[in-house]
Design a protein around this motif. Structure first.
Motif, PDB file in Angstrom:
ATOM      1  N   ASN A   1       0.785  -1.227   0.046  1.00 46.48           N
ATOM      2  CA  ASN A   1      -0.152   0.022   0.093  1.00 46.48           C
ATOM      3  C   ASN A   1       0.991   1.191   0.049  1.00 46.48           C
ATOM      4  OD1 ASN A   1      -1.992   1.992   0.425  1.00 46.48           O
ATOM      5  ND2 ASN A   1      -2.176   1.728   2.622  1.00 46.48           N
ATOM      6  N   GLY A   2       2.048   1.389   1.097  1.00 49.75           N
ATOM      7  CA  GLY A   2       2.669   2.592   0.846  1.00 49.75           C
ATOM      8  C   GLY A   2       3.632   2.534  -0.180  1.00 49.75           C
ATOM      9  N   TYR A   3       4.116   1.312  -0.720  1.00 43.13           N
ATOM     10  CA  TYR A   3       4.886   1.564  -2.199  1.00 43.13           C
ATOM     11  C   TYR A   3       4.033   2.078  -3.050  1.00 43.13           C
ATOM     12  CZ  TYR A   3       7.285  -0.271  -6.435  1.00 43.13           C
ATOM     13  OH  TYR A   3       7.873  -0.137  -7.515  1.00 43.13           O
ATOM     14  N   GLN A   4       2.811   1.644  -3.196  1.00 49.24           N
ATOM     15  CA  GLN A   4       1.956   2.394  -4.332  1.00 49.24           C
ATOM     16  C   GLN A   4       2.041   4.109  -3.969  1.00 49.24           C
ATOM     17  OE1 GLN A   4      -1.688   0.151  -5.214  1.00 49.24           O
ATOM     18  NE2 GLN A   4      -0.957  -1.759  -4.844  1.00 49.24           N
ATOM     19  N   ARG A   5       1.591   4.346  -2.916  1.00 48.82           N
ATOM     20  CA  ARG A   5       1.366   5.899  -2.494  1.00 48.82           C
ATOM     21  C   ARG A   5       2.751   6.657  -2.986  1.00 48.82           C
ATOM     22  NH1 ARG A   5      -2.756   7.144   1.155  1.00 48.82           N
ATOM     23  NH2 ARG A   5      -4.065   5.324   1.694  1.00 48.82           N
ATOM     24  N   TYR A   6       3.886   5.983  -2.662  1.00 47.51           N
ATOM     25  CA  TYR A   6       5.150   6.729  -3.095  1.00 47.51           C
ATOM     26  C   TYR A   6       5.131   6.740  -4.420  1.00 47.51           C
ATOM     27  CZ  TYR A   6       6.064   7.514   1.872  1.00 47.51           C
ATOM     28  OH  TYR A   6       6.140   7.738   3.171  1.00 47.51           O
ATOM     29  N   ALA A   7       5.317   5.479  -5.100  1.00 49.11           N
ATOM     30  CA  ALA A   7       5.357   5.374  -6.521  1.00 49.11           C
ATOM     31  C   ALA A   7       4.241   6.102  -7.288  1.00 49.11           C
ATOM     32  CB  ALA A   7       5.233   3.887  -6.856  1.00 49.11           C
ATOM     33  N   GLY A   8       3.250   6.441  -6.721  1.00 52.73           N
ATOM     34  CA  GLY A   8       2.131   7.386  -7.380  1.00 52.73           C
ATOM     35  C   GLY A   8       2.614   8.926  -7.556  1.00 52.73           C
ATOM     36  N   LEU A   9       3.579   9.311  -6.569  1.00 52.68           N
ATOM     37  CA  LEU A   9       3.835  10.708  -6.969  1.00 52.68           C
ATOM     38  C   LEU A   9       4.464  11.130  -8.149  1.00 52.68           C
ATOM     39  CD1 LEU A   9       5.375  11.227  -3.197  1.00 52.68           C
ATOM     40  CD2 LEU A   9       3.184  11.856  -3.878  1.00 52.68           C
ATOM     41  N   ASP A  10       4.294  12.340  -8.742  1.00 53.87           N
ATOM     42  CA  ASP A  10       4.941  12.872  -9.785  1.00 53.87           C
ATOM     43  C   ASP A  10       6.245  12.720  -9.753  1.00 53.87           C
ATOM     44  OD1 ASP A  10       2.431  13.114 -11.156  1.00 53.87           O
ATOM     45  OD2 ASP A  10       2.209  15.201 -10.219  1.00 53.87           O
ATOM     46  N   LYS A  11       6.893  13.161  -8.525  1.00 57.71           N
ATOM     47  CA  LYS A  11       8.354  13.180  -8.414  1.00 57.71           C
ATOM     48  C   LYS A  11       8.747  13.153  -6.997  1.00 57.71           C
ATOM     49  CE  LYS A  11      12.397  16.230  -9.506  1.00 57.71           C
ATOM     50  NZ  LYS A  11      12.817  17.688 -10.151  1.00 57.71           N
ATOM     51  N   LEU A  12       9.385  12.209  -6.811  1.00 56.48           N
ATOM     52  CA  LEU A  12      10.031  11.651  -5.263  1.00 56.48           C
ATOM     53  C   LEU A  12      11.165  12.903  -4.913  1.00 56.48           C
ATOM     54  CD1 LEU A  12       9.981   7.856  -4.941  1.00 56.48           C
ATOM     55  CD2 LEU A  12       8.420   9.400  -3.900  1.00 56.48           C
ATOM     56  N   PRO A  13      10.728  13.590  -3.886  1.00 58.60           N
ATOM     57  CA  PRO A  13      11.792  14.731  -3.501  1.00 58.60           C
ATOM     58  C   PRO A  13      12.866  14.131  -2.552  1.00 58.60           C
ATOM     59  CG  PRO A  13      10.077  14.764  -1.815  1.00 58.60           C
ATOM     60  CD  PRO A  13       9.743  13.717  -2.987  1.00 58.60           C
ATOM     61  N   CYS A  14      12.997  12.847  -2.354  1.00 57.15           N
ATOM     62  CA  CYS A  14      13.967  12.189  -1.528  1.00 57.15           C
ATOM     63  C   CYS A  14      14.120  10.858  -1.844  1.00 57.15           C
ATOM     64  CB  CYS A  14      13.862  12.354  -0.131  1.00 57.15           C
ATOM     65  SG  CYS A  14      12.320  11.713   0.562  1.00 57.15           S
ATOM     66  N   PRO A  15      14.977  10.126  -1.470  1.00 59.44           N
ATOM     67  CA  PRO A  15      15.097   8.429  -1.727  1.00 59.44           C
ATOM     68  C   PRO A  15      13.980   7.924  -0.908  1.00 59.44           C
ATOM     69  CG  PRO A  15      16.987   9.150  -0.428  1.00 59.44           C
ATOM     70  CD  PRO A  15      16.214  10.428  -0.849  1.00 59.44           C
ATOM     71  N   VAL A  16      13.398   6.788  -1.353  1.00 60.36           N
ATOM     72  CA  VAL A  16      12.553   6.001  -0.698  1.00 60.36           C
ATOM     73  C   VAL A  16      12.765   4.565  -0.759  1.00 60.36           C
ATOM     74  CG1 VAL A  16      10.006   5.231  -0.409  1.00 60.36           C
ATOM     75  CG2 VAL A  16      10.485   7.518  -0.957  1.00 60.36           C
ATOM     76  N   ILE A  17      13.216   3.979   0.262  1.00 57.44           N
ATOM     77  CA  ILE A  17      13.481   2.547  -0.073  1.00 57.44           C
ATOM     78  C   ILE A  17      12.526   1.678   0.419  1.00 57.44           C
ATOM     79  CG2 ILE A  17      15.069   0.659   1.079  1.00 57.44           C
ATOM     80  CD1 ILE A  17      17.268   2.572   1.446  1.00 57.44           C
ATOM     81  N   SER A  18      12.098   0.887  -0.519  1.00 54.09           N
ATOM     82  CA  SER A  18      10.922  -0.013  -0.167  1.00 54.09           C
ATOM     83  C   SER A  18      11.369  -1.505   0.231  1.00 54.09           C
ATOM     84  CB  SER A  18       9.981  -0.145  -1.553  1.00 54.09           C
ATOM     85  OG  SER A  18       8.966  -1.027  -1.367  1.00 54.09           O
ATOM     86  N   VAL A  19      10.733  -2.153   1.080  1.00 55.66           N
ATOM     87  CA  VAL A  19      11.032  -3.498   1.462  1.00 55.66           C
ATOM     88  C   VAL A  19       9.729  -4.301   1.228  1.00 55.66           C
ATOM     89  CG1 VAL A  19      12.738  -2.912   3.096  1.00 55.66           C
ATOM     90  CG2 VAL A  19      10.347  -3.442   3.924  1.00 55.66           C
ATOM     91  N   ALA A  20       8.863  -3.739   0.570  1.00 51.20           N
ATOM     92  CA  ALA A  20       7.421  -4.465   0.512  1.00 51.20           C
ATOM     93  C   ALA A  20       7.714  -5.506  -0.647  1.00 51.20           C
ATOM     94  CB  ALA A  20       6.358  -3.288  -0.255  1.00 51.20           C
ATOM     95  N   ARG A  21       8.435  -5.466  -1.569  1.00 55.41           N
ATOM     96  CA  ARG A  21       8.694  -6.439  -2.742  1.00 55.41           C
ATOM     97  C   ARG A  21       9.953  -7.252  -2.419  1.00 55.41           C
ATOM     98  NH1 ARG A  21       6.002  -3.272  -7.844  1.00 55.41           N
ATOM     99  NH2 ARG A  21       4.192  -2.841  -6.800  1.00 55.41           N
ATOM    100  N   SER A  22      10.621  -7.315  -1.294  1.00 49.30           N
ATOM    101  CA  SER A  22      11.785  -8.021  -1.147  1.00 49.30           C
ATOM    102  C   SER A  22      11.518  -9.180  -0.992  1.00 49.30           C
ATOM    103  CB  SER A  22      12.303  -7.526   0.198  1.00 49.30           C
ATOM    104  OG  SER A  22      13.243  -8.442   0.424  1.00 49.30           O
ATOM    105  N   PRO A  23      12.380 -10.426  -1.413  1.00 52.46           N
ATOM    106  CA  PRO A  23      12.229 -11.742  -1.311  1.00 52.46           C
ATOM    107  C   PRO A  23      12.223 -12.145   0.281  1.00 52.46           C
ATOM    108  CG  PRO A  23      14.245 -11.387  -2.272  1.00 52.46           C
ATOM    109  CD  PRO A  23      13.596 -10.137  -2.365  1.00 52.46           C
TER     110      PRO A  23
END
Length: 376
Positions: free
Chosen positions: A135-157
């Protein structure tokens, strides 16, 4: 947790934080489910960073864990309203971490909607975000432009074991609620909305229990995956809902909008894998449905001679029975710590990132040393 389990967990996190220390003094804010084992993870975050506050997810708070954590770290109320409002979000960050280099440890994309303005107006520096959920991954990925790095672990093995076990706990809890009202799963029809890692796990487990499963996913790739694994795939959401005795929502976003509830089969049960505010649009349902309790943790919604049953007020059904996934959750928590360490360097470019494979291998190896009890 007994004393031996606590000692083992603390030893594990001590090894993890030795592998992934902060590169420079870094402050953090932590959004988390406050389950009984969580104090050890909070301690590890506080060891790696200057933890300024914990914001517990409101539907999953253990009173004992809250009492332990409050003795060392401020615990503040969490709501989307606070962080959807950039002015309120900046005000909160200034109260807790004014002027500091700061990492936001998130579960559910709470900081996403105001992130750009927060990065611009905060008196310190937002080093980045670590996000744990789809859910959070989709919220950040949906932003037009990220102003800072976002590290996602949502899809990690490393999250795969957790997702599988969460799927088991969701099915267990849904079945327990049906049985409490004299129902069983065998022979029923179910709709699984969302065929990601959680949804696919739930679909397989329901099928193993003799349930006829139909999948609906807006992603055509996932729909073909579901079809290749033997599930029926609905072309439209209303087709999936109209024949299902049980609907399990696992999109990590908005599964059912207000109008979709009218498509539910009379007498259907609805359950989710996350919070109601993320998965279901239910705020306006009382305008058109009469609500009555129908047993422990089940509410009947009735209108025009038809009804459906909502489990746990639309919140994650598995939290009714503890939502425990055993020690596998500690793999994901270690990856969050590795993300915190990576952001502390301050050299990642704005955008979505993942933890490198070699770091995941280090985490898995460390976990095996502490939690694989096989002796030969």
């Amino acid at each position: 947790m007994n004393n031996l389990a606590v000692r083992r967990l603390r030893a594990y996190f001590a090894d993890v934080t030795s592998h992934f220390p902060a590169d420079q003094p870094t402050a953090s804010l932590l959004v988390t489910h406050l389950l009984p084992e969580r104090p050890a993870f909070v301690e590890a975050v506080a060891h790696t960073s200057n933890l300024r506050a914990v914001l517990p997810k409101p539907k999953s708070i253990s009173a004992d864990a809250l009492e332990v954590i409050r003795n060392t770290v401020p615990c503040d109320p969490l709501s989307r309203e606070i962080f959807d409002n950039p002015t309120e979000a900046v005000k909160y960050l200034e109260m807790r971490a004014a002027g500091l280099p700061l990492v936001l440890l998130d579960i559910g994309g709470y900081f996403a909607s105001s992130l750009s303005e927060v990065c611009e107006r905060f008196s310190g520096r937002i080093l980045g975000v670590v996000e744990d959920t789809e859910n959070g991954y989709q919220r950040y990925a949906g932003l037009d432009k990220l102003p800072c790095p976002v590290i996602s672990v949502a899809r990690s093995p490393l999250k795969d074991p957790e997702d599988y076990l969460v799927g088991q706990s969701v099915v267990f809890s849904a079945e327990a609620l049906l049985r409490a009202r004299g129902g069983i799963l065998v022979g029923r029809r179910a709709a699984v909305v969302g065929f990601g890692k959680l949804g696919s796990s739930i679909a397989r487990l329901l099928h193993a229990k003799g349930v006829q499963v139909t999948v609906y996913d807006t992603d055509p790739v996932r729909s073909t995956q579901a079809l290749s694994r033997g599930f029926s795939v609905a072309a439209h959401l209303d087709a999936a809902l109209g024949s299902a005795d049980l609907v399990l929502c696992a999109t990590g976003a908005r599964s059912l909008k207000h109008a979709d509830f009218a498509s539910l089969k009379d007498g259907a049960y609805v359950a989710t894998v996350t919070s109601a505010e993320d998965e279901l649009e239910i705020d306006r349902l009382p305008e058109t449905y009469d609500l009555t309790p129908a047993g422990d943790h089940i509410t009947r919604y009735a209108s025009s001679g038809r009804s459906f049953y909502l489990c746990n007020n639309g919140n994650a059904v598995n939290f009714l029975h503890g939502a425990s996934v055993g020690p596998f959750i500690f793999l994901v928590q270690a990856e969050i710590l590795a993300g915190l360490s990576a952001l502390s360097r301050g050299d990642l470019a704005p955008g979505l990132h993942e933890i490198p494979a070699k770091d995941r291998a280090t985490i898995a190896s460390t976990w095996l040393q502490h939690f694989n009890d096989r002796t030969s």
